[in-house]
Every structure is written in structure tokens, then in C-alpha cells.
Design an enzyme around this catalytic site. Sequence first.
Site, PDB file in Angstrom:
ATOM      1  N   TYR A 137       0.855  -1.175   0.000  1.00 37.37           N
ATOM      2  CA  TYR A 137       0.000   0.000   0.000  1.00 37.37           C
ATOM      3  C   TYR A 137       0.899   1.235   0.000  1.00 37.37           C
ATOM      4  O   TYR A 137       1.510   1.571   1.019  1.00 37.37           O
ATOM      5  CB  TYR A 137      -0.904   0.030   1.229  1.00 37.37           C
ATOM      6  CG  TYR A 137      -1.961  -1.054   1.288  1.00 37.37           C
ATOM      7  CD1 TYR A 137      -2.322  -1.785   0.164  1.00 37.37           C
ATOM      8  CD2 TYR A 137      -2.606  -1.334   2.487  1.00 37.37           C
ATOM      9  CE1 TYR A 137      -3.301  -2.765   0.237  1.00 37.37           C
ATOM     10  CE2 TYR A 137      -3.588  -2.306   2.564  1.00 37.37           C
ATOM     11  CZ  TYR A 137      -3.927  -3.020   1.436  1.00 37.37           C
ATOM     12  OH  TYR A 137      -4.900  -3.989   1.524  1.00 37.37           O
TER      13      TYR A 137
ATOM     14  N   PHE B 121     -13.248  -4.723   1.123  1.00 35.42           N
ATOM     15  CA  PHE B 121     -14.261  -3.921   0.421  1.00 35.42           C
ATOM     16  C   PHE B 121     -15.648  -4.186   1.024  1.00 35.42           C
ATOM     17  O   PHE B 121     -16.603  -4.493   0.316  1.00 35.42           O
ATOM     18  CB  PHE B 121     -14.264  -4.198  -1.072  1.00 35.42           C
ATOM     19  CG  PHE B 121     -13.037  -3.712  -1.801  1.00 35.42           C
ATOM     20  CD1 PHE B 121     -12.172  -2.796  -1.219  1.00 35.42           C
ATOM     21  CD2 PHE B 121     -12.747  -4.168  -3.076  1.00 35.42           C
ATOM     22  CE1 PHE B 121     -11.039  -2.342  -1.875  1.00 35.42           C
ATOM     23  CE2 PHE B 121     -11.614  -3.726  -3.752  1.00 35.42           C
ATOM     24  CZ  PHE B 121     -10.757  -2.812  -3.150  1.00 35.42           C
ATOM     25  N   PRO B 122     -15.792  -4.076   2.359  1.00 37.56           N
ATOM     26  CA  PRO B 122     -17.086  -4.353   2.994  1.00 37.56           C
ATOM     27  C   PRO B 122     -18.176  -3.382   2.561  1.00 37.56           C
ATOM     28  O   PRO B 122     -19.356  -3.698   2.661  1.00 37.56           O
ATOM     29  CB  PRO B 122     -16.780  -4.208   4.491  1.00 37.56           C
ATOM     30  CG  PRO B 122     -15.603  -3.282   4.547  1.00 37.56           C
ATOM     31  CD  PRO B 122     -14.777  -3.644   3.341  1.00 37.56           C
TER      32      PRO B 122
ATOM     33  N   PHE C  68     -13.951   0.526  -4.381  1.00 37.95           N
ATOM     34  CA  PHE C  68     -13.904   1.633  -5.325  1.00 37.95           C
ATOM     35  C   PHE C  68     -15.254   1.874  -5.996  1.00 37.95           C
ATOM     36  O   PHE C  68     -15.454   2.903  -6.640  1.00 37.95           O
ATOM     37  CB  PHE C  68     -12.826   1.368  -6.385  1.00 37.95           C
ATOM     38  CG  PHE C  68     -11.446   1.227  -5.804  1.00 37.95           C
ATOM     39  CD1 PHE C  68     -10.821   2.308  -5.203  1.00 37.95           C
ATOM     40  CD2 PHE C  68     -10.792   0.008  -5.830  1.00 37.95           C
ATOM     41  CE1 PHE C  68      -9.554   2.179  -4.650  1.00 37.95           C
ATOM     42  CE2 PHE C  68      -9.519  -0.128  -5.285  1.00 37.95           C
ATOM     43  CZ  PHE C  68      -8.902   0.963  -4.708  1.00 37.95           C
TER      44      PHE C  68
ATOM     45  N   PRO D  71     -18.804   1.895  -4.443  1.00 41.48           N
ATOM     46  CA  PRO D  71     -19.643   1.745  -3.253  1.00 41.48           C
ATOM     47  C   PRO D  71     -20.988   1.094  -3.563  1.00 41.48           C
ATOM     48  O   PRO D  71     -21.573   1.297  -4.631  1.00 41.48           O
ATOM     49  CB  PRO D  71     -19.816   3.187  -2.769  1.00 41.48           C
ATOM     50  CG  PRO D  71     -18.603   3.900  -3.286  1.00 41.48           C
ATOM     51  CD  PRO D  71     -18.307   3.266  -4.609  1.00 41.48           C
TER      52      PRO D  71
END
Length: 287
Positions: free
Chosen positions: A63, A212-213, A217, A219
Site C-alpha cells: 500500500y 471492500f465491505p 472503489f 460503493p
Amino acid sequence: MTAASAGSVALADGLTVNRMGYGAMQLAGPNVFGPPQDRDEAVRVVRAAVERGVNYIDTSDFYGPHVTNEIIKQSLAPYTEGVHIFTKVGALRGQDGSWIPDITPASLKQQVHSNLKTLGRDVLDVVYLRLPNHDGTTDDPISDEFGALAELRQEGLIKHLGLSGASDTQLTEAQQIAPVVAIQNLYNLVIRQDDALLERCARENIAFASFFPLGGFSPIQSDTLSDVAARVGASPQQVALAWLLQRSATSVVIPGTSKLTHLEQNIKAAELTLPADAIAELDAIGA
């Protein structure tokens, strides 16, 4: 308001995590590449997360690269006992910000040492083997790759191991080499292909961390989600997180943000209990 409101799960000796965690990905610059616009704010967010009961922080040396690990080190070192850093190996970054999968055993070992350096740790709490085809899963053999990390565990550089982007078959294969304490797969209200794996993890006391709950990228957009949120007096994001927390006793969430206001909103979801009729409506979204 505290992350502990969602409860905790004991995964191994010395590894008990509150189920409301924090994902550090968004601490880096746009597209998870380069430095953040406001590093001081990033440091404040990490410290505030821990102050509010988060003891499970998800990160990786790719990251940035290196950015989020270095921010975590600046924010928390010397580390308080009981705050657990989960990191991932299995990818590198190109100079253009591209993601380059690399799970060769030699590279995985180099990546572990890089994480140790950038986090300022002598030993890593949990290391996930991040598998290619990360948005889905395969049944490709992983013994050589997972075995390389198991060797570092035997050497004392890693305490516990996990898998990211893994299938049920790969979990079984890995468990024959070393204990697996956590799975981190793409899973949320809409993307539900790992329902059976999540339930297996609950039976075997393995944490299932949904990355990615909130859709990542892209929503999550759902009229049903918005309607339920309005009824229970919460935001759609809080409802999506609460739904994940209620999916199983070992389901954990790691929403990420670089803003204090968003951090507060996410942690508040730890206190939200959804009624059965709301759960049924939300279940239908991904059916």
C-alpha cells in the site's frame, strides 16, 4: 462509542481481536499509491482508531508502497501490547502504480522482511498470503507459497498466518502445513460467493475478514439498503457493516478511511443491531 461494542473473537493464544477493525489502505494517496495529501491527519486517524478500541489493523507494505506501514509505525510505535497488525504479502507495485502479483517463495520472504522494516517490528502478528485473481478464487495449489511463510513462522518472524483471496480447497491445503487464523476475501452485501466459506470459518474459529465491505472503489448502491438504513436510523454504510458483523460469530470488518469523521461513523456501526426483518431484506440483495 467503542470498537469493542461489536464483541471480540479469540483466534489463538495471545490473539484476541475486536471484530470492528480498521483497514489502512486509504491512508495512502489516490489509487493506494504515493503519500497521502495530509499525513498528519492520517496519523491522527490511526491513533484515534486505537483510542476507540480498534485492536486489529489491516495493512500491507504494497500500500503506497510502504506508505501505510510507515504511517502506522509513526502513529503507534512503540506498539502497545494487544494491538495486532495484520499484513499481506503476494504483490509488488510498479513505478506507474500498477499491481504486480508475486507469490514466488523467495519474493514472499523478501516481502515479509520489508514489512518488518517498514512497520518497525521484530515479529509480525499475522501475515496473509495474498493470492492472485484476488477478486475471485481458484483451487490452484499453494503449498510451496504458504510453506515459505510457514518456514518464517517456525523461525519466529511471524506469529500467525492467514490467506487472502482463497478458496475452500486452498484453506484445507494450507491447514495441512500450518494453522490458518484468518481468511480475507472479497465479500459484502452484494458479493456473496463465499457464503459457505464464511460459515466454515465460523465453525472452525477462523476470522473471516471482508475486504471492500462497503463495495470498495464502487460503493454499494441499493434501494433496499437505503430503506433499511432510514428505518433503523443509521447510514447505509453503517447498516452494511452491521450486517457483516451479524453474519457469523467470527466475521470481522476492516472499513478504511483517512478522515476522522468517517472513522467515527464506521465505529458506530459496532453498536448497531439489526432486527430480523431487516436482515431478511438485506440477505435478499445478494441472493
